[in-house]
Design an enzyme around this catalytic site. Structure first.
Site, short mmCIF file in Angstrom:
data_model
loop_
_atom_site.label_atom_id
_atom_site.label_comp_id
_atom_site.label_asym_id
_atom_site.label_seq_id
_atom_site.Cartn_x
_atom_site.Cartn_y
_atom_site.Cartn_z
N HIS A 1 -7.05 -1.76 9.05
CA HIS A 1 -6.38 -3.05 8.86
C HIS A 1 -6.52 -3.92 10.11
O HIS A 1 -5.68 -3.87 11.01
CB HIS A 1 -4.90 -2.84 8.54
CG HIS A 1 -4.65 -2.39 7.15
ND1 HIS A 1 -4.32 -3.26 6.13
CD2 HIS A 1 -4.70 -1.17 6.59
CE1 HIS A 1 -4.17 -2.58 5.00
NE2 HIS A 1 -4.39 -1.31 5.26
N GLU B 1 -5.96 -7.02 10.45
CA GLU B 1 -4.89 -8.02 10.56
C GLU B 1 -3.65 -7.48 11.25
O GLU B 1 -2.80 -8.25 11.70
CB GLU B 1 -4.52 -8.53 9.16
CG GLU B 1 -3.53 -7.70 8.38
CD GLU B 1 -4.10 -6.35 7.92
OE1 GLU B 1 -3.30 -5.44 7.62
OE2 GLU B 1 -5.34 -6.21 7.86
N SER C 1 0.81 -1.21 0.00
CA SER C 1 0.00 0.00 0.00
C SER C 1 0.85 1.27 0.00
O SER C 1 0.35 2.36 -0.30
CB SER C 1 -0.93 0.02 1.22
OG SER C 1 -1.92 -0.98 1.11
N GLY D 1 -4.53 7.04 1.74
CA GLY D 1 -4.54 8.43 1.33
C GLY D 1 -5.79 8.80 0.58
O GLY D 1 -5.98 9.96 0.20
N PHE D 2 -6.66 7.80 0.33
CA PHE D 2 -7.96 8.01 -0.27
C PHE D 2 -9.01 7.48 0.69
O PHE D 2 -8.71 6.65 1.56
CB PHE D 2 -8.08 7.28 -1.62
CG PHE D 2 -7.19 7.84 -2.70
CD1 PHE D 2 -7.69 8.71 -3.66
CD2 PHE D 2 -5.84 7.48 -2.76
CE1 PHE D 2 -6.88 9.22 -4.65
CE2 PHE D 2 -5.02 7.99 -3.76
CZ PHE D 2 -5.54 8.87 -4.71
N GLN E 1 -12.80 0.46 -0.42
CA GLN E 1 -13.12 1.60 -1.26
C GLN E 1 -13.74 1.17 -2.59
O GLN E 1 -14.71 1.77 -3.07
CB GLN E 1 -11.85 2.42 -1.51
CG GLN E 1 -11.28 3.06 -0.25
CD GLN E 1 -9.83 3.49 -0.40
OE1 GLN E 1 -9.24 3.35 -1.47
NE2 GLN E 1 -9.25 4.01 0.67
N ASN F 1 -3.68 2.86 6.90
CA ASN F 1 -2.71 3.30 5.90
C ASN F 1 -3.47 3.60 4.62
O ASN F 1 -3.64 2.73 3.78
CB ASN F 1 -1.65 2.22 5.65
CG ASN F 1 -0.80 2.56 4.45
OD1 ASN F 1 -0.67 3.73 4.07
ND2 ASN F 1 -0.23 1.56 3.80
N CYS G 1 -9.46 -1.75 3.23
CA CYS G 1 -8.71 -0.60 2.72
C CYS G 1 -9.08 -0.32 1.25
O CYS G 1 -10.20 0.09 0.97
CB CYS G 1 -7.23 -0.81 2.92
SG CYS G 1 -6.28 0.74 2.87
N LEU G 2 -8.18 -0.53 0.30
CA LEU G 2 -8.51 -0.33 -1.11
C LEU G 2 -9.69 -1.20 -1.52
O LEU G 2 -10.56 -0.76 -2.27
CB LEU G 2 -7.30 -0.63 -1.99
CG LEU G 2 -7.50 -0.49 -3.50
CD1 LEU G 2 -7.78 0.96 -3.89
CD2 LEU G 2 -6.28 -1.02 -4.27
N GLY H 1 -4.28 -2.18 -1.01
CA GLY H 1 -3.37 -1.91 -2.11
C GLY H 1 -3.12 -0.42 -2.25
O GLY H 1 -3.74 0.39 -1.57
#
Length: 392
Positions: free
Chosen positions: A369, A371, A57, A329-330, A289, A327, A285-286, A256
């Protein structure tokens, strides 16, 4: 750190950070020599620097560590999240010291050099972090040369010419390229990542999860196995037909790097089709999204992002606060959530979206996250919720 003129290099400076606005930050270089261009971010975690450097990521990013003593436990072959580092480099306050850990196999600066990653020490990381908080995450070039000689005009030009992460699909660069069965379990002292007891013998009895790798951390797959799943990992651009041919009980969407809208060009149609088929889905995360994009929401570039291991997230269902690792940024834009999406979690730092469920579907995702276990067990229930709801 001003943009008025190029300051003379301090005595002993062998590293430099050149921001696109002309700001110059000097330091002592370590690790690999050369230069790399990317986005400068900051991470507030007190541990886990090796995991951060190898987390896919962080592709395209230069990490400023706010904790001053980075490298003090050295490195080892277990504390990595991918085959190679993906962060471009790192910026730290103190020089890398002699490691103090029974698990150490190599000093951090030596590991950085062997992995081709640039580091700079001796930087006022508090001032740099404040600059990012006030002005946003900047594009920059990090460079290291033993004699301290740099073509600053050239470095500045590279920083200004770099397009930035918005609109960039980086998942395609960091994804694995083969379909493979994942069987290793979580780390145990003296055993490493040995398979969970009974996994091989009981594979046919475990619900089959197909995990789409957009730049996944290995520990996510280990936690899916721990929660009781048989896990098959597939590349980011795997087609719907290829996924369904594996007969999944559920599909996992990984974390990612890069812009989710850019990766979503090929990923979202597949996710939409999975939703239409009522395949259970869990995204992190990604992946979270892109699940939101597939359900009709939009994502947005954050001003400074969330990166650290102490982010409080509130669960709407019962008000419970989870301490999480983040973690990104979007983020999913809460204002764009359609009626078919229920917001399940939110950040207590800025109120941004941290979780969703799709109404009428067996699909949910979280921005953080689970995990990474910063709680340490605050969020493992998410893996149990997903795997426990699957048909074997």
């Amino acid at each position: 750190m001003t943009d008025t003129s190029i300051p003379a290099a301090p005595k002993g400076a062998t590293g430099i950070l050149v921001l696109a606005d002309g700001t110059i930050v000097w330091g002592r270089g370590f690790g690999a020599t050369g230069a790399a261009v990317g986005e400068v971010c900051f991470n507030t975690a007190m541990t886990g620097y090796q995991e951060v450097m190898t987390d896919p990521s962080y592709a395209g990013q230069i990490v400023t560590f706010t904790f001053p003593h980075i490298g003090n436990v050295g490195t080892n072959d277990d504390d990595v999240e991918a085959d190679a580092p993906h962060a471009l480099g790192c910026i730290v306050r103190e020089d890398v010291t002699v490691p103090s850990s029974f698990r150490n196999t190599k000093p951090f600066d030596q590991w950085m050099a062997e992995q081709g990653r640039i580091g700079i020490s001796g930087v006022d990381t508090r001032a740099l972090t404040r600059r990012i908080r006030e002005a946003g995450a900047p594009n920059a070039v990090i460079a290291h040369h033993p004699d301290g000689q740099f073509d600053i005009d050239d470095l500045l030009a590279k920083a200004r010419d770099w397009a930035g992460l918005e609109g960039m699909d980086l998942a395609i660069e960091v994804t694995g390229h083969q379909t493979k069965l994942w069987d290793s379990g979580i780390w145990r002292l003296g055993h490493g990542y040995a398979p969970e007891v009974g996994v091989s013998a009981a594979e046919g009895e475990r619900p089959h999860v197909v995990a789409i790798d957009y730049g996944a951390k290995r520990n996510i797959f280990r936690n899916l196995v721990k929660a009781g799943a048989k896990v098959t990992v597939v590349p980011a651009q795997t087609s719907l037909d290829e996924i369904m041919a594996l007969e999944p009980a559920g599909v996992f969407l990984s974390n990612g790097p890069g812009d989710p809208a850019a990766t979503g060009v090929y990923a979202v149609p597949v996710i939409k089709a999975l939703l239409d088929k009522d395949v259970p889905i869990f995204g992190i995360c990604l992946g979270h999204q892109m699940l939101a994009l597939a359900a009709g929401a939009k994502t947005t570039k954050m001003f400074q992002g969330h990166r650290g291991a102490n982010h409080p997230v509130q669960r709407h269902e019962d008000g419970t606060v989870e301490i999480t690792s983040m973690n990104h940024g979007f983020a999913v834009d809460s204002a764009t959530l359609p009626d078919t999406i229920v917001e399940t979690h939110k950040s207590l730092f800025d109120g941004s979206n941290c979780g969703i469920e799709i109404t009428g579907k067996r699909a949910f995702g979280v921005q953080y996250h689970p995990e990474a276990s910063p709680g340490p067990q605050d969020s493992f229930y998410l893996f149990e919720k997903f795997v426990g709801g699957l048909v074997k």
